[in-house]
Design a protein around this motif. Structure first.
Motif, PDB file in Angstrom:
ATOM      1  N   TRP A   1       5.409   6.126   3.172  1.00 49.68           N
ATOM      2  CA  TRP A   1       5.530   4.766   3.696  1.00 49.68           C
ATOM      3  C   TRP A   1       5.008   3.740   2.693  1.00 49.68           C
ATOM      4  O   TRP A   1       4.354   4.093   1.706  1.00 49.68           O
ATOM      5  CB  TRP A   1       4.855   4.587   5.047  1.00 49.68           C
ATOM      6  CG  TRP A   1       3.495   5.192   5.260  1.00 49.68           C
ATOM      7  CD1 TRP A   1       3.204   6.253   6.078  1.00 49.68           C
ATOM      8  CD2 TRP A   1       2.229   4.767   4.697  1.00 49.68           C
ATOM      9  NE1 TRP A   1       1.847   6.515   6.042  1.00 49.68           N
ATOM     10  CE2 TRP A   1       1.229   5.620   5.214  1.00 49.68           C
ATOM     11  CE3 TRP A   1       1.845   3.762   3.817  1.00 49.68           C
ATOM     12  CZ2 TRP A   1      -0.127   5.501   4.875  1.00 49.68           C
ATOM     13  CZ3 TRP A   1       0.499   3.631   3.469  1.00 49.68           C
ATOM     14  CH2 TRP A   1      -0.455   4.490   3.994  1.00 49.68           C
ATOM     15  N   LEU A   2       5.335   2.504   2.966  1.00 46.98           N
ATOM     16  CA  LEU A   2       4.849   1.372   2.171  1.00 46.98           C
ATOM     17  C   LEU A   2       4.383   0.327   3.172  1.00 46.98           C
ATOM     18  O   LEU A   2       5.158  -0.148   3.998  1.00 46.98           O
ATOM     19  CB  LEU A   2       5.976   0.811   1.306  1.00 46.98           C
ATOM     20  CG  LEU A   2       5.566  -0.285   0.323  1.00 46.98           C
ATOM     21  CD1 LEU A   2       4.675   0.286  -0.777  1.00 46.98           C
ATOM     22  CD2 LEU A   2       6.790  -0.941  -0.300  1.00 46.98           C
ATOM     23  N   LYS A   3       3.087   0.021   3.105  1.00 49.08           N
ATOM     24  CA  LYS A   3       2.457  -0.742   4.182  1.00 49.08           C
ATOM     25  C   LYS A   3       1.865  -2.053   3.685  1.00 49.08           C
ATOM     26  O   LYS A   3       1.503  -2.184   2.520  1.00 49.08           O
ATOM     27  CB  LYS A   3       1.356   0.164   4.755  1.00 49.08           C
ATOM     28  CG  LYS A   3       0.681  -0.331   5.998  1.00 49.08           C
ATOM     29  CD  LYS A   3      -0.434   0.603   6.441  1.00 49.08           C
ATOM     30  CE  LYS A   3       0.048   1.860   7.119  1.00 49.08           C
ATOM     31  NZ  LYS A   3       0.866   1.603   8.308  1.00 49.08           N
ATOM     32  N   LYS A   4       1.765  -3.033   4.619  1.00 47.86           N
ATOM     33  CA  LYS A   4       1.056  -4.284   4.353  1.00 47.86           C
ATOM     34  C   LYS A   4      -0.275  -4.233   5.093  1.00 47.86           C
ATOM     35  O   LYS A   4      -0.292  -3.840   6.264  1.00 47.86           O
ATOM     36  CB  LYS A   4       1.869  -5.479   4.883  1.00 47.86           C
ATOM     37  CG  LYS A   4       3.272  -5.604   4.307  1.00 47.86           C
ATOM     38  CD  LYS A   4       4.221  -6.351   5.247  1.00 47.86           C
ATOM     39  CE  LYS A   4       4.721  -5.467   6.362  1.00 47.86           C
ATOM     40  NZ  LYS A   4       5.629  -6.141   7.327  1.00 47.86           N
ATOM     41  N   VAL A   5      -1.370  -4.595   4.448  1.00 47.86           N
ATOM     42  CA  VAL A   5      -2.664  -4.654   5.146  1.00 47.86           C
ATOM     43  C   VAL A   5      -3.371  -5.968   4.848  1.00 47.86           C
ATOM     44  O   VAL A   5      -3.163  -6.571   3.789  1.00 47.86           O
ATOM     45  CB  VAL A   5      -3.614  -3.486   4.793  1.00 47.86           C
ATOM     46  CG1 VAL A   5      -2.990  -2.135   5.112  1.00 47.86           C
ATOM     47  CG2 VAL A   5      -4.058  -3.549   3.336  1.00 47.86           C
ATOM     48  N   THR A   6      -4.219  -6.393   5.796  1.00 49.22           N
ATOM     49  CA  THR A   6      -4.976  -7.645   5.606  1.00 49.22           C
ATOM     50  C   THR A   6      -6.450  -7.420   5.906  1.00 49.22           C
ATOM     51  O   THR A   6      -6.839  -6.393   6.479  1.00 49.22           O
ATOM     52  CB  THR A   6      -4.487  -8.766   6.561  1.00 49.22           C
ATOM     53  OG1 THR A   6      -4.929  -8.464   7.893  1.00 49.22           O
ATOM     54  CG2 THR A   6      -2.987  -8.912   6.529  1.00 49.22           C
ATOM     55  N   SER A   7      -7.247  -8.410   5.547  1.00 50.94           N
ATOM     56  CA  SER A   7      -8.649  -8.410   5.937  1.00 50.94           C
ATOM     57  C   SER A   7      -8.722  -8.628   7.458  1.00 50.94           C
ATOM     58  O   SER A   7      -7.762  -9.091   8.080  1.00 50.94           O
ATOM     59  CB  SER A   7      -9.397  -9.526   5.202  1.00 50.94           C
ATOM     60  OG  SER A   7      -8.768 -10.764   5.478  1.00 50.94           O
TER      61      SER A   7
ATOM     62  N   VAL B   1       0.869  -1.171   0.000  1.00 52.74           N
ATOM     63  CA  VAL B   1       0.000   0.000   0.000  1.00 52.74           C
ATOM     64  C   VAL B   1       0.909   1.226   0.000  1.00 52.74           C
ATOM     65  O   VAL B   1       1.719   1.395   0.917  1.00 52.74           O
ATOM     66  CB  VAL B   1      -0.913   0.043   1.244  1.00 52.74           C
ATOM     67  CG1 VAL B   1      -1.812   1.277   1.215  1.00 52.74           C
ATOM     68  CG2 VAL B   1      -1.756  -1.218   1.337  1.00 52.74           C
ATOM     69  N   TRP B   2       0.782   2.068  -1.038  1.00 50.76           N
ATOM     70  CA  TRP B   2       1.669   3.226  -1.202  1.00 50.76           C
ATOM     71  C   TRP B   2       1.048   4.475  -0.595  1.00 50.76           C
ATOM     72  O   TRP B   2      -0.067   4.851  -0.976  1.00 50.76           O
ATOM     73  CB  TRP B   2       1.938   3.454  -2.695  1.00 50.76           C
ATOM     74  CG  TRP B   2       2.819   2.417  -3.309  1.00 50.76           C
ATOM     75  CD1 TRP B   2       2.569   1.081  -3.396  1.00 50.76           C
ATOM     76  CD2 TRP B   2       4.103   2.630  -3.909  1.00 50.76           C
ATOM     77  NE1 TRP B   2       3.622   0.448  -4.016  1.00 50.76           N
ATOM     78  CE2 TRP B   2       4.570   1.377  -4.350  1.00 50.76           C
ATOM     79  CE3 TRP B   2       4.908   3.771  -4.131  1.00 50.76           C
ATOM     80  CZ2 TRP B   2       5.805   1.217  -4.998  1.00 50.76           C
ATOM     81  CZ3 TRP B   2       6.117   3.604  -4.775  1.00 50.76           C
ATOM     82  CH2 TRP B   2       6.563   2.344  -5.195  1.00 50.76           C
TER      83      TRP B   2
END
Ligand code: TMO
Length: 322
Positions: free
Chosen positions: A253-259, A88-89
């Protein structure tokens, strides 16, 4: 004598079966519902999604890769139809991501070390043709240089196939430019190479980390510095009437996201995901595997997995090791 031999063979056979089972079988306790990982349409994201999936498979989970545009992914993530986005940018996705994070409709799995930027960009020789760059105020002095038959007398800004704020920014900063979007991300680089071969002026969408970093010399346009007020308060900045009279974040930032159910459904995948961490060089490298060395996305992911065993195994918590 014969009987003894047969017995030994049978026992050996049984032992081999037991031993090979214990080291290869999937742990029965692991949830076999597949983890649906989002695939977008730029190289680092696709390769990173597949690297992440390969790591999850070594933990005994099932994985599916599902194509989605970065606009559609939000609805599919919050409705649990898709489960993971590895990139996620901040520059162009923060608004949507932050809304869903605050509403607790998606889960933050942490940031990568990579610092990101998505912005108008030009190859170095353009600076001689348009003095004053990279300052955005120089753009209108040379707009006609960038014009094409479709945009003249305005300059052409070549955008990617992603929803960015370019149209509103062109309006807010009164830029004499018109945006044309390419259909596929890779078309940006075809147009860049064509322009470079003839040293023609070109300004186009680019981002970092990207394989372009290592290959081409160039610069981002410096628009008025980003601040959250620029996207919420019309009176802020040069235009008193319009939002977006600023650039994208330069140090995003550069992020990881989940359900939401991800940590419960696949606990070891989630604790491993939190540790998965790519910096700028690593992301440029996996993008270059595809865009420079012409590997397929799968081959690029395999190559990275094979040559970085020690690193990715260190991301797996001890309690999750098989
Ligand atoms: C999200 N992107 C890297 C294409 O700007």
């Amino acid at each position: 004598m014969e009987g003894f031999k047969i017995k030994t063979i049978i026992i050996t056979f049984i032992l081999v079966v037991i031993l090979s089972n214990s080291s290869h079988a999937l742990p029965v306790s692991k949830n076999q519902k597949p983890i649906k990982i989002i695939i977008n349409d730029w190289s680092s994201q696709i390769v990173l999604a597949k690297i992440t999936g390969e790591i999850f498979k070594t933990l005994g989970y099932k994985v599916e890769y599902i194509q989605s545009s970065s606009n559609d992914q939000w609805f599919r993530l919050k409705s649990e139809k898709l489960h993971l986005q590895v990139e996620v940018w901040e520059g162009t996705m923060a608004v949507k991501a932050n809304q869903l994070l605050e509403a607790k409709r998606i889960i933050d799995a942490g940031n990568h070390d990579a610092k990101t930027r998505e912005e108008w960009w030009y190859p170095s020789y353009v600076e001689e043709l348009c003095p004053g760059l990279p300052d955005w105020k120089a753009l209108n002095n040379c707009a006609e240089l960038f014009a094409t038959p479709e945009t003249a007398p305005k300059g052409l800004y070549l955008g990617g196939p992603w929803e960015k704020r370019d149209t509103v920014r062109i309006r807010a900063l009164s830029l004499d430019f018109k945006i044309i979007r390419v259909k596929h991300g890779d078309d940006l680089w075809l147009e860049l190479e064509k322009a470079m071969a003839k040293k023609q002026p070109i300004v186009l969408f680019n981002w970092t980390p990207n394989w372009v970093d290592a290959r081409y010399d160039g610069k981002f346009i410096e628009f008025p510095e980003y601040t959250p007020a620029c996207e919420t308060i019309p009176e802020w900045g040069k235009s008193k009437k319009w939002l977006w009279d600023c650039g994208n974040p330069t140090d995003g930032w550069l992020k990881k996201v989940t359900s939401v159910n991800f940590p419960n459904d696949w606990p070891c995948a989630f604790s491993t995901l939190k540790n998965i961490n790519f910096n700028n060089e690593m992301l440029s490298e996996i993008a270059a595997f595809v865009d420079v060395n012409s590997l397929s996305y799968d081959e690029a992911a395999k190559l990275w997995i094979n040559s970085n065993q020690k690193l990715w195994r260190s991301w797996i918590p001890v309690s999750c090791e098989k």
